[in-house]
Structures are given as structure tokens and as C-alpha cells.
Scaffold this active site. Structure first.
Site, PDB file in Angstrom:
ATOM      1  N   GLY A  18       0.794  -1.224   0.000  1.00  0.00           N
ATOM      2  CA  GLY A  18       0.000   0.000   0.000  1.00  0.00           C
ATOM      3  C   GLY A  18       0.820   1.265   0.000  1.00  0.00           C
ATOM      4  O   GLY A  18       0.254   2.364   0.119  1.00  0.00           O
ATOM      5  N   ILE A  20       3.672   4.320  -1.206  1.00  0.00           N
ATOM      6  CA  ILE A  20       3.916   5.154  -2.380  1.00  0.00           C
ATOM      7  C   ILE A  20       4.950   4.489  -3.299  1.00  0.00           C
ATOM      8  O   ILE A  20       4.834   4.528  -4.516  1.00  0.00           O
ATOM      9  CB  ILE A  20       4.378   6.558  -1.955  1.00  0.00           C
ATOM     10  N   GLY A  21       5.971   3.861  -2.717  1.00  0.00           N
ATOM     11  CA  GLY A  21       6.989   3.201  -3.525  1.00  0.00           C
ATOM     12  C   GLY A  21       6.406   2.133  -4.434  1.00  0.00           C
ATOM     13  O   GLY A  21       6.781   2.031  -5.613  1.00  0.00           O
ATOM     14  N   SER A 162       8.189  16.224   2.320  1.00  0.00           N
ATOM     15  CA  SER A 162       6.953  16.095   3.108  1.00  0.00           C
ATOM     16  C   SER A 162       6.289  17.417   3.453  1.00  0.00           C
ATOM     17  O   SER A 162       5.605  17.517   4.462  1.00  0.00           O
ATOM     18  CB  SER A 162       7.251  15.319   4.402  1.00  0.00           C
ATOM     19  N   TYR A 175      12.508  14.425  11.654  1.00  0.00           N
ATOM     20  CA  TYR A 175      12.023  14.091  10.316  1.00  0.00           C
ATOM     21  C   TYR A 175      11.837  15.358   9.483  1.00  0.00           C
ATOM     22  O   TYR A 175      12.299  15.437   8.335  1.00  0.00           O
ATOM     23  CB  TYR A 175      10.707  13.331  10.421  1.00  0.00           C
TER      24      TYR A 175
END
Length: 262
Positions: A18, A20-21, A162, A175
């Protein structure tokens, strides 16, 4: 659908059906690309316990192979020194000389100022900064060497960010900061690599339902999407496929916020 016919692409951080990659790999394969992807089960099993499966990469490679192209994959921790060269050597041996690199792999652990530690900062920097920077640099050096021997290779580097430049991200300090570094790196590397016809861009897909959202999170986010739905992995994959294609040859040094108006 042959925009990537004859191209060889690397996509890092492809460990879950599921994610994005995985969506990027499916989109690339549908456009005719040969593929090599990386995965790291030990990381994903802790972050996505309901979506991580140690045997899935082999199954996924079989799925991609049905599109007719070559497919390779390996487990790889980009935090390890020398991982970029190791990956490129394996890709060349297994699939061929790649001209597309998608830096999708990331390290993310929520931490506010009370929880932040030196070890946590180092872990984020090792993958998000050093891993991304060095893999991109080694990829560019490889293409430069190919060009010096008479090859006429351009290339594409596509990074994932992001939206850290769109506003504060409290509770996720390391992050946000390391993803911000990728944005700055993207802009400067693009200027260096333009003479080699290698474009460098970054995509901010916004909040994407890639397996981490609870129903409560979705309910809270939905009103902030004026288009009436939450982002899906396929949304990012379609844009990244365009950036990987020859149609995007005049686009470089851009941070593209593709987030449905969020």
C-alpha cells in the site's frame, strides 16, 4: 503507455503493497520501464505492522514482471556507509545501467523536544540526508562516467519530501528537519547536474493514505482537502512518472507540492 520504454529505474523504500513506492513501481512498469527496487522489512514491521510482509517483495517482483520488463530487488539499509555504491553495482549487474532514481526510502519516528535524542537525530540523518545525498551523488557520477565513454545518457533524480516548507511540523522535529535538507539539496544538485542533462526534482505528496492513517486521522484530515478526498499513493506515482519521462526534460530544481489543495 510507453513513456518509459527502454528506461531502467531505481525506486528505494518499496516494502509494502500500500505504499507510495509500490505505486511508483506499478506506474513505471505500466509505462514500459525495467525496475530495481529496495526494501527493508526490519524497519517497516515496526512502523507498519499490519502492512509489512517479509515475503512480499518476491511476490511484488513477480507482479511487476508481468508487464514484460526486467525486475530486480534487494534488501538494503541506506543508513549503512557504502550502500549507494552497493545498490548501483547490483542494479547494473541485474538489470542494466539505470537512468532514473527515485529516492523514496525514508526514516521517520515521531519525537517532540522532550523525546528528541542524539541517537534519534543520527538515525534520521543517516537515511534521509546521508543515504539520499550519497546515492544521488553516486548515481550522477555513474552517468557522468558513462557519458565520458561516448554514451548519450541524460537522467532523472526524483526525491520525496513532506511539505516541511509549508508550515511547522511539531512532534516530528528530526524528520521535518532532515526532509527540509533534501529540498535544499535538490535545488543545488539540479544546478550542478543540468550540464549533464540530469534533472533533479522533489515531490511533496501531502498527507497520503499509504497505510499509516487511522480512521480518526482520516476524519480529521478530510475537511482540509478541498477536493473532497485524501491523497492516495497513485496520485504521487502519476506525477513522478511524468517527471521520470522525457516530457519533463525542461523541469529541474523544483519542489512540487502536489497535495490536492491541502
Amino acid at each position: 503507455m510507453t513513456r518509459l520504454q527502454g528506461k531502467i529505474a531505481i525506486v528505494t523504500g518499496v516494502s509494502r503493497p500500500g505504499g507510495i513506492g509500490a505505486a511508483i513501481c506499478r506506474a513505471f512498469a505500466a509505462e514500459g520501464a525495467d525496475l530495481f527496487f529496495t526494501h527493508l522489512y526490519d524497519y517497516d514491521k515496526n512502523i507498519y505492522p499490519n502492512d509489512a510482509n517479509e515475503s512480499w517483495p518476491d511476490l511484488f517482483a513477480g507482479e511487476l514482471h508481468q508487464s514484460g520488463g526486467k525486475v530486480g530487488h534487494m534488501e538494503l539499509d541506506l543508513a549503512l556507509p557504502g550502500s549507494g555504491l552497493l545498490l548501483l553495482e547490483e542494479v547494473r549487474k541485474t538489470v542494466g545501467v539505470p537512468t532514473i532514481l527515485v529516492n523514496n526510502a525514508t526514516y521517520s519516528v515521531d519525537a517532540d523536544f522532550r523525546q528528541l535524542t542524539e541517537a534519534l537525530i543520527d538515525a534520521h540523518c543517516a537515511v534521509n540526508i546521508r543515504g539520499t545525498f550519497m546515492l544521488s551523488a553516486e548515481f550522477a557520477r555513474m552517468l557522468e562516467a558513462e557519458q565520458s565513454t561516448g554514451g548519450k545518457l541524460g537522467g532523472r533524480i526524483i526525491n520525496l519530501t513532506s511539505g516541511q516548507g509549508k508550515g511547522p511540523m511539531p512532534g516530528n522535529l528530526a524528520y521535518a528537519a532532515t526532509k527540509g535538507a533534501i529540498s535544499i539539496f535538490t535545488e543545488s544538485l539540479a544546478a550542478e547536474l543540468a550540464p549533464l542533462c540530469i534533472t533533479v526534482n522533489a515531490v511533496d505528496p501531502g498527507p497520503t493514505d499509504s497505510g499509516w492513517m487511522s480512521e480518526e486521522v482520516k476524519e480529521a484530515l478530510l475537511p482540509q482537502f478541498p477536493m473532497g478526498r485524501i491523497g492516495l499513493p497513485g496520485d504521487a506515482a502519476r506525477l513522478i512518472t511524468f517527471l521520470a519521462s522525457d516530457d519533463s526534460e525542461w523541469i529541474t530544481g523544483q519542489i512540487i507540492h502536489s497535495r490536492g489543495g491541502f
